[in-house]
Design a protein around this motif. Structure first.
Motif, PDB file in Angstrom:
ATOM      1  N   SER A 101      -4.986  -5.712 -10.132  1.00  0.00           N
ATOM      2  CA  SER A 101      -4.825  -4.360 -10.693  1.00  0.00           C
ATOM      3  C   SER A 101      -4.347  -3.413  -9.608  1.00  0.00           C
ATOM      4  CB  SER A 101      -6.179  -3.857 -11.217  1.00  0.00           C
ATOM      5  OG  SER A 101      -7.075  -3.691 -10.127  1.00  0.00           O
ATOM      6  N   GLY A 102      -4.012  -2.207 -10.047  1.00  0.00           N
ATOM      7  CA  GLY A 102      -3.560  -1.183  -9.112  1.00  0.00           C
ATOM      8  C   GLY A 102      -4.677  -0.762  -8.174  1.00  0.00           C
ATOM      9  N   ALA A 103      -5.871  -0.583  -8.723  1.00  0.00           N
ATOM     10  CA  ALA A 103      -7.001  -0.155  -7.893  1.00  0.00           C
ATOM     11  C   ALA A 103      -7.248  -1.184  -6.793  1.00  0.00           C
ATOM     12  CB  ALA A 103      -8.246   0.017  -8.755  1.00  0.00           C
ATOM     13  N   ASN A 106      -4.693  -1.034  -4.075  1.00  0.00           N
ATOM     14  CA  ASN A 106      -4.978   0.067  -3.153  1.00  0.00           C
ATOM     15  C   ASN A 106      -6.191  -0.231  -2.273  1.00  0.00           C
ATOM     16  OD1 ASN A 106      -2.856   1.765  -3.773  1.00  0.00           O
ATOM     17  ND2 ASN A 106      -3.912   2.701  -5.506  1.00  0.00           N
ATOM     18  N   PHE A 135      -3.598  10.016  -7.957  1.00  0.00           N
ATOM     19  CA  PHE A 135      -4.462   9.079  -8.678  1.00  0.00           C
ATOM     20  C   PHE A 135      -4.272   7.702  -8.061  1.00  0.00           C
ATOM     21  CE2 PHE A 135      -5.744   6.045 -11.883  1.00  0.00           C
ATOM     22  CZ  PHE A 135      -6.966   6.571 -12.264  1.00  0.00           C
ATOM     23  N   HIS A 136      -5.398   7.108  -7.615  1.00  0.00           N
ATOM     24  CA  HIS A 136      -5.293   5.806  -6.950  1.00  0.00           C
ATOM     25  C   HIS A 136      -6.188   4.734  -7.553  1.00  0.00           C
ATOM     26  CE1 HIS A 136      -2.601   7.519  -4.016  1.00  0.00           C
ATOM     27  NE2 HIS A 136      -3.470   8.466  -3.727  1.00  0.00           N
ATOM     28  N   GLU A 188       1.651   8.728  -3.478  1.00  0.00           N
ATOM     29  CA  GLU A 188       2.601   8.289  -4.516  1.00  0.00           C
ATOM     30  C   GLU A 188       3.844   9.155  -4.326  1.00  0.00           C
ATOM     31  OE1 GLU A 188       0.346   8.791  -8.557  1.00  0.00           O
ATOM     32  OE2 GLU A 188      -0.804   9.730  -6.974  1.00  0.00           O
ATOM     33  N   GLU A 193      -0.141  10.166 -12.847  1.00  0.00           N
ATOM     34  CA  GLU A 193      -1.220  10.775 -13.626  1.00  0.00           C
ATOM     35  C   GLU A 193      -1.305  12.274 -13.335  1.00  0.00           C
ATOM     36  OE1 GLU A 193      -2.915   8.797 -15.885  1.00  0.00           O
ATOM     37  OE2 GLU A 193      -1.435   7.363 -15.177  1.00  0.00           O
ATOM     38  N   ASP A 221       1.661   4.164  -2.567  1.00  0.00           N
ATOM     39  CA  ASP A 221       1.075   3.670  -3.822  1.00  0.00           C
ATOM     40  C   ASP A 221       2.195   3.631  -4.857  1.00  0.00           C
ATOM     41  OD1 ASP A 221      -0.052   3.329  -6.316  1.00  0.00           O
ATOM     42  OD2 ASP A 221      -1.792   4.594  -5.913  1.00  0.00           O
ATOM     43  N   VAL A 223       2.045   1.796  -7.641  1.00  0.00           N
ATOM     44  CA  VAL A 223       1.476   1.145  -8.823  1.00  0.00           C
ATOM     45  C   VAL A 223       2.239   1.580 -10.075  1.00  0.00           C
ATOM     46  CG1 VAL A 223      -0.586   0.997 -10.275  1.00  0.00           C
ATOM     47  CG2 VAL A 223      -0.787   0.789  -7.785  1.00  0.00           C
ATOM     48  N   GLN A 224       2.502   2.870 -10.183  1.00  0.00           N
ATOM     49  CA  GLN A 224       3.201   3.369 -11.374  1.00  0.00           C
ATOM     50  C   GLN A 224       4.700   3.537 -11.142  1.00  0.00           C
ATOM     51  OE1 GLN A 224       2.608   6.998 -14.595  1.00  0.00           O
ATOM     52  NE2 GLN A 224       0.862   6.212 -13.537  1.00  0.00           N
ATOM     53  N   LYS A 250       0.843  -2.770 -12.372  1.00  0.00           N
ATOM     54  CA  LYS A 250       1.469  -2.388 -13.637  1.00  0.00           C
ATOM     55  C   LYS A 250       2.718  -3.213 -13.985  1.00  0.00           C
ATOM     56  CE  LYS A 250      -0.244   2.393 -14.025  1.00  0.00           C
ATOM     57  NZ  LYS A 250      -0.901   2.410 -15.330  1.00  0.00           N
TER      58      LYS A 250
HETATM   59  C1  LIG Z   1      -0.456   5.526  -8.910  1.00  0.00           C
HETATM   60  C2  LIG Z   1      -1.575   4.701  -9.442  1.00  0.00           C
HETATM   61  N1  LIG Z   1      -2.356   4.039  -8.593  1.00  0.00           N
HETATM   62  C3  LIG Z   1      -3.364   3.258  -9.020  1.00  0.00           C
HETATM   63  C4  LIG Z   1      -3.648   3.132 -10.356  1.00  0.00           C
HETATM   64  C5  LIG Z   1      -4.769   2.255 -10.823  1.00  0.00           C
HETATM   65  O1  LIG Z   1      -4.264   1.120 -11.409  1.00  0.00           O
HETATM   66  P1  LIG Z   1      -5.186   0.159 -12.317  1.00  0.00           P
HETATM   67  O2  LIG Z   1      -5.556   0.926 -13.540  1.00  0.00           O
HETATM   68  O3  LIG Z   1      -4.329  -1.032 -12.590  1.00  0.00           O
HETATM   69  O4  LIG Z   1      -6.383  -0.174 -11.485  1.00  0.00           O
HETATM   70  C6  LIG Z   1      -2.842   3.810 -11.302  1.00  0.00           C
HETATM   71  C7  LIG Z   1      -3.114   3.713 -12.741  1.00  0.00           C
HETATM   72  O5  LIG Z   1      -2.719   4.524 -13.526  1.00  0.00           O
HETATM   73  C8  LIG Z   1      -1.782   4.610 -10.817  1.00  0.00           C
HETATM   74  O6  LIG Z   1      -0.985   5.281 -11.668  1.00  0.00           O
END
Ligand SMILES: Cc1ncc(COP(=O)(O)O)c(C=O)c1O
Length: 389
Positions: A101-103, A106, A135-136, A188, A193, A221, A223-224, A250
């Motif tokens: 996952s993104g979290a 990170n 948002f991370h 980011e 978010e 970051d 992720v998005q 993602k």
């Molecule tokens: C920039 C960013 N980092 C981290 C995350 C967290 O990702 P995850 O929900 O897959 O843990 C998100 C989720 O929206 C995100 O937009």
């Protein structure tokens, strides 16, 4: 009980779901339980890179599923090694840690930065700077990294060692990064978010030159905003910078859970056996799907993303009820006169799914959304923004 009632009774109440059950999809069209079709401009929050049930991706996933679904990281597997190779070739990064996952991507970036600082400077640099409005993720550490108090409430104490800088405030970032106690800065390039806001180029350049001067690691970051979403493979590529660590998730998995933390030259050997790990990370099925995704994010596709982005901006600019359009590529935020929630409802009634970021409408369509569907969806959105309610 119907599905909505079952869900409300048995699924933890962390999501304010829309009154919509999606049962299937095909490309950029999804279908609800009554058979009504919607043009999907949300892609499961930037996950379904090529829409729903994309044929080539499904084939890659099924072929791997029939061969080998999991081994744990005690053994080598081909899809994991090939995806890591592909990501490094495309970015110049040196190694990849896979997660789910993104979290988690990170978390790995943060752990690597802390270990690098510990190895190099002892306990002198225990802080990581992140940006306000960022948002991370939702783990206790990535919540701490998230620069928004509303997410912190009720979960204290969070992981310590985070400092928050105002995006695009060059004086503040200069002060924070010059104190001598900072290991890394996590950002980011387009805050998703937080309202789909790209960072100013001058701010990013300031951050990068301070980081170079003080040996502070740059953690992007993605992720998005990664995986082709902005019209480059990764969003940072618009800024001509080279981060030390890139975290993503993602759209990389295209609908299966996959996180990746890309490690650059300085940090490629920081993680050693036993210092980090994941049972599912680098899962062969997720990686086989991701190889298919990444191999299709070529220049032609990325240019098409840019072309569609320009088209959307042109279509929405000057429309009654639209105040501004922000973002990069197919990650756009539309500031509207009306409440965003109301516009989402109006669009849903008319068979178009859009989502929200703060008070904006967020558009994250599939990167290969057909032009005719995009045009149809935009005319619905324009109408929703303009109609008096
Ligand atoms: C920039 C960013 N980092 C981290 C995350 C967290 O990702 P995850 O929900 O897959 O843990 C998100 C989720 O929206 C995100 O937009």
């Amino acid at each position: 009980m119907n599905i909505k009632e079952l869900d409300q009774t048995y699924v933890a109440g962390t999501y304010a779901r829309f009154p919509l059950q999606i049962v299937k999809g095909n490309g950029s069209v999804v279908t609800d339980e009554k058979g009504k079709e919607y043009i999907d401009l949300g892609t499961g929050i930037a996950v379904n890179t090529f829409g729903v049930s994309d044929e080539a991706w499904v084939e890659a996933v099924i072929a791997q599923l029939k061969t080998l679904q999991h081994t744990s990281n005690l053994y080598y597997t081909e899809p994991c090694a090939r995806l890591a190779h592909m990501l490094c070739e495309r970015t110049g990064m040196k190694k990849v840690f896979f997660s789910n996952s993104g979290a988690e991507a990170n978390e790995c970036a943060i752990k690597t930065a802390r270990k690098y600082a510990e190895n190099t400077y002892g306990s002198a640099r225990q802080h990581i700077v992140t940006l306000k409005n960022s948002f991370h993720g939702r783990t206790i550490t990535t919540l701490a990294a998230t620069g928004q108090d509303t997410f912190h409430q009720d979960f204290l104490p969070l992981t310590e060692g985070f400092l928050y800088a105002t995006p695009n405030d060059c004086d503040e970032i200069t002060r924070l990064l010059s104190q001598g106690n900072v290991a890394a800065v996590l950002f980011e390039v387009v805050q998703g978010e937080g309202g789909v806001n790209p960072l100013d180029h001058s701010f990013v350049q300031t951050m990068v030159s301070l980081a170079k001067e003080h040996d502070i690691l740059l953690l992007a970051d993605e992720v998005q905003c990664g995986n082709g979403r902005t019209g480059e493979l990764f969003g940072y590529m618009h800024y001509g910078i080279t981060p030390d660590i890139v975290s993503t998730a993602k759209g990389l998995g295209g609908g299966l859970p996959l996180g990746a933390t890309l490690l650059g030259t300085n940090v490629q050997d920081v993680l050693t056996p036993g210092s980090h790990g994941s049972t599912f990370g680098g899962n062969p099925v997720c990686c086989a799907g991701a190889i298919n995704m990444v191999s299709r994010l070529d220049r032609t596709l990325l240019d098409e993303v840019k072309e569609k982005s320009n088209f959307i901006r042109r279509e929405l600019t000057g429309v009654r009820g639209v105040k501004s359009v922000s973002g990069l590529g197919l990650m756009l935020g539309v500031e509207t006169e009306k409440d965003a929630g109301e516009i989402i409802r109006l669009c849903m009634d008319q068979g178009v799914l859009v989502i929200k970021a703060k008070n904006k409408i967020r558009l994250l369509p599939a990167l290969n959304i057909p032009w005719d569907l995009l045009k149809r969806a935009l005319s619905v959105l324009k109408e929703a923004c303009a109609t008096e309610t």
